[in-house]
Scaffold this motif. Structure first.
Motif, short mmCIF file in Angstrom:
data_model
loop_
_atom_site.label_atom_id
_atom_site.label_comp_id
_atom_site.label_asym_id
_atom_site.label_seq_id
_atom_site.Cartn_x
_atom_site.Cartn_y
_atom_site.Cartn_z
N ILE A 175 0.86 -1.18 0.00
CA ILE A 175 0.00 0.00 0.00
C ILE A 175 0.90 1.24 0.00
CG2 ILE A 175 -1.72 1.31 1.32
CD1 ILE A 175 -2.57 -1.43 2.52
N ALA A 176 0.68 2.14 -0.96
CA ALA A 176 1.46 3.36 -1.04
C ALA A 176 1.08 4.27 0.13
CB ALA A 176 1.21 4.07 -2.36
N ILE A 177 2.10 4.59 0.97
CA ILE A 177 1.82 5.39 2.17
C ILE A 177 2.57 6.72 2.20
CG2 ILE A 177 1.27 3.35 3.54
CD1 ILE A 177 4.08 3.67 4.87
N GLY A 178 3.53 6.91 1.28
CA GLY A 178 4.28 8.15 1.27
C GLY A 178 5.01 8.33 -0.04
N ILE A 179 5.31 9.58 -0.34
CA ILE A 179 6.01 9.92 -1.58
C ILE A 179 7.00 11.05 -1.35
CG2 ILE A 179 4.22 9.17 -3.21
CD1 ILE A 179 3.32 12.15 -3.36
N GLY A 180 7.89 11.20 -2.30
CA GLY A 180 8.82 12.31 -2.36
C GLY A 180 9.47 12.28 -3.72
N ALA A 181 10.12 13.36 -4.08
CA ALA A 181 10.77 13.43 -5.38
C ALA A 181 11.84 14.52 -5.33
CB ALA A 181 9.75 13.74 -6.48
N TYR A 182 12.65 14.55 -6.37
CA TYR A 182 13.54 15.69 -6.54
C TYR A 182 13.69 15.99 -8.01
CZ TYR A 182 17.52 12.57 -7.65
OH TYR A 182 18.36 11.64 -8.21
N LYS A 183 14.11 17.23 -8.25
CA LYS A 183 14.43 17.64 -9.62
C LYS A 183 15.72 18.44 -9.56
CE LYS A 183 11.85 21.97 -9.94
NZ LYS A 183 10.87 22.72 -10.71
N GLU A 184 16.42 18.45 -10.67
CA GLU A 184 17.67 19.21 -10.73
C GLU A 184 17.37 20.69 -10.62
OE1 GLU A 184 20.40 20.16 -14.34
OE2 GLU A 184 21.23 18.34 -13.39
N TYR A 185 18.11 21.35 -9.74
CA TYR A 185 18.02 22.81 -9.62
C TYR A 185 19.16 23.44 -10.43
CZ TYR A 185 17.58 27.45 -7.57
OH TYR A 185 17.41 28.80 -7.41
N ASP A 186 20.37 22.91 -10.24
CA ASP A 186 21.51 23.25 -11.08
C ASP A 186 22.43 22.03 -11.12
OD1 ASP A 186 23.33 23.33 -8.84
OD2 ASP A 186 22.86 25.43 -8.50
N SER A 187 23.58 22.13 -11.73
CA SER A 187 24.42 20.95 -11.95
C SER A 187 24.92 20.30 -10.67
CB SER A 187 25.61 21.31 -12.85
OG SER A 187 26.44 22.26 -12.20
N GLU A 188 24.89 21.01 -9.54
CA GLU A 188 25.34 20.45 -8.26
C GLU A 188 24.21 20.23 -7.26
OE1 GLU A 188 28.18 23.28 -6.76
OE2 GLU A 188 29.81 22.39 -7.94
N THR A 189 23.01 20.73 -7.58
CA THR A 189 21.95 20.85 -6.59
C THR A 189 20.64 20.23 -7.06
OG1 THR A 189 22.93 22.98 -5.98
CG2 THR A 189 20.71 22.53 -5.14
N VAL A 190 19.99 19.52 -6.13
CA VAL A 190 18.62 19.03 -6.38
C VAL A 190 17.67 19.77 -5.46
CG1 VAL A 190 19.32 16.75 -7.16
CG2 VAL A 190 18.80 17.10 -4.73
N GLU A 191 16.43 19.88 -5.91
CA GLU A 191 15.37 20.44 -5.09
C GLU A 191 14.40 19.33 -4.72
OE1 GLU A 191 11.78 23.75 -5.10
OE2 GLU A 191 13.01 23.55 -6.89
N ILE A 192 14.21 19.11 -3.44
CA ILE A 192 13.27 18.11 -2.94
C ILE A 192 11.85 18.64 -3.17
CG2 ILE A 192 12.44 16.89 -0.90
CD1 ILE A 192 15.25 15.98 -1.78
N LYS A 193 10.99 17.76 -3.70
CA LYS A 193 9.62 18.15 -4.04
C LYS A 193 8.65 17.08 -3.55
CE LYS A 193 8.94 21.18 -6.57
NZ LYS A 193 8.72 22.61 -6.27
#
Length: 150
Positions: A56-74
């Protein structure tokens, strides 16, 4: 049994929890919801994670590239009945590990000042409040945070 699945944001289980996340944020953000919603388009995320308990899916998270060294958690979200059990911490840790595998060294995120539990979690795992970045510059209700993940 808890398990994690790396996927994309077009996964049906991810999409189902995003609907619940957006409903939760609509209440929490009030009049500011439309502003924040424009930056939370999940269909663009290639690094999405789903946490399951007994399939059962109980939680989620994701990230996307912000710049070449950095991700943004979403799109961090845990079903209310599973909160306080380490689900979000597990998801966040796996997202950071995934980002490290892809050679990123910094993780940033934005959360609303009303999301006290989220802010507490992020601080507990090493995130520090930083200046607002990107579209959140000058937005008083936004709390931006940063962590080196290497």
């Amino acid at each position: 049994m808890i398990s994690l699945k790396r996927t994309t944001s077009d996964n049906k289980d991810f999409e189902k929890l995003v609907v619940q996340l957006d409903a939760y944020l609509r209440v929490l953000d009030g009049d500011d919801h439309a502003f924040y919603a424009q930056f939370n388009k999940s269909s663009l995320l290639k690094n999405a994670l789903i946490c399951y308990e007994n399939e059962i899916a109980i939680g989620i998270g994701a990230y996307k590239e912000y710049d070449s060294e950095t991700v943004e958690i979403k799109r961090m979200f845990t079903l209310p009945e599973y909160r306080g059990k380490g689900v979000a911490k597990t998801i966040l840790s796996e997202l950071e590990n995934w980002a490290k595998e892809e050679k990123y060294i910094v993780s940033i995120l934005e959360t609303g000042f009303m999301q006290k539990d989220a802010i507490h979690l992020y601080k507990k795992v090493g995130y520090k409040v930083t200046e607002n970045f990107g579209q959140y510059i000058g937005v008083e209700n936004s709390i931006c945070m940063k962590k080196n993940i290497i």
